[in-house]
Design an enzyme around this catalytic site. Sequence first.
Site: not given
Ligand code: NAP
Length: 355
Positions: A167, A241, A347
């Site tokens: 990020r 986020s 963020e």
């Molecule tokens: P989630 O499934 O509730 O999981 C929470 C966090 O755990 C995620 O943000 C993700 O990190 C991490 N995670 C879950 N499974 C993982 C795995 N197998 N290996 C490594 N890390 C893992 O996630 P959520 O909040 O619903 O978000 C879904 C995805 O959308 C995530 O990848 C999240 O990062 C992404 N997202 C990105 C942004 C952005 O770029 N600004 C904004 C909103 C959501 P990571 O964030 O590293 O993936």
Amino acid sequence: MGPTITGDVSLAAHTTLALGGPAKHWCEVESVEGLREALAWARDRGVPARILGGGSNLVVADAGVDALVVRIAIRGTTWSSPADGVCEATVQAGEVWDAFVAAAVSRNLAGVECLSGIPGSVGATPVQNVGAYGQAVADTIVEVTALDRVTGEVNSVPAKDCGFAYRSSRFKQDPERHVVLSVRFRLREGKPATPRYPELSRALEGKDGSVAALRETVIALRRSKSMVIDPGDDNRHSAGSFFVNPVVSRTQAEVVVQTALDQGWAATASDIPCFEQPSGECKMAAAWLIEHAGFPRGTRCGPVGQSSNHALALVHYGGGSTAQLLALAREIRDAVQTRFAIRLQHEPTFWGVAL
Ligand code: NAP
């Protein structure tokens, strides 16, 4: 003709949070030349200039900003002829990110499909190396073309020199300096990414394995968490986020895991979202920390609160202020710090405010 500069434009109308006071000066630019002219206008008057993309990751002070806000509306996408299953797309900064993802998917091109449904403009994506479900823009970016506001030069920065990290990028580290003008992506025909996140793998069961199916599935998952902007969704006014998932030492992570087991929040350590990184550190899910620090999703403080579908998104329900939103953000940050000794970092980009 140069860009038209107007005064006192509400920034609440240009942010997905629907919060923030006016920009003292405002313009939209549709070309690099227009951007240079706008920056020169500001420089000649000693006025700071701030760059706005889609406004989906931005928190603006209630008092507004005493600056020239330049909205980047430089549009256009060019696609190379596919060769050996590879196709390159050069996308101007003002294009809508998800429209680009949809266009890539409709050409059966893989590389950005997990990033479906993310709001904002293409130019903003390299800045924080936008990622989701294990895919990040750094995986497919070949180069970023950016205007250096100090030298006035337009530079093509190869991906290896973009300083991409979790990020983050050199553009985020030095935000006053670079304006992203366009991004070149290298995409591949055919098979989408192999889903590494169990939530996504489960949702893909029984689907046909196409890039289009992956896009549809990601959008449905995001929609279920109010992470797609839907006009009828009460949680729609957010900046996505609000906090970055913290990457902490293994020792710190072990303390959190032990606390969770002692408190009976989880039956086994594997139930706690803690992901080991190549560095040996651990990435913790900020949403989980927040919920276990006493802020479950749906917590409401008057006109602001946490999304009822995701603890990590702070939401403005209407009639509130940035001050109220930040007061809640501070409470959440401090509660996580007190309970887990982990300092969450915000963020979104902040204009005229601090946590
Ligand atoms: P989630 O499934 O509730 O999981 C929470 C966090 O755990 C995620 O943000 C993700 O990190 C991490 N995670 C879950 N499974 C993982 C795995 N197998 N290996 C490594 N890390 C893992 O996630 P959520 O909040 O619903 O978000 C879904 C995805 O959308 C995530 O990848 C999240 O990062 C992404 N997202 C990105 C942004 C952005 O770029 N600004 C904004 C909103 C959501 P990571 O964030 O590293 O993936």
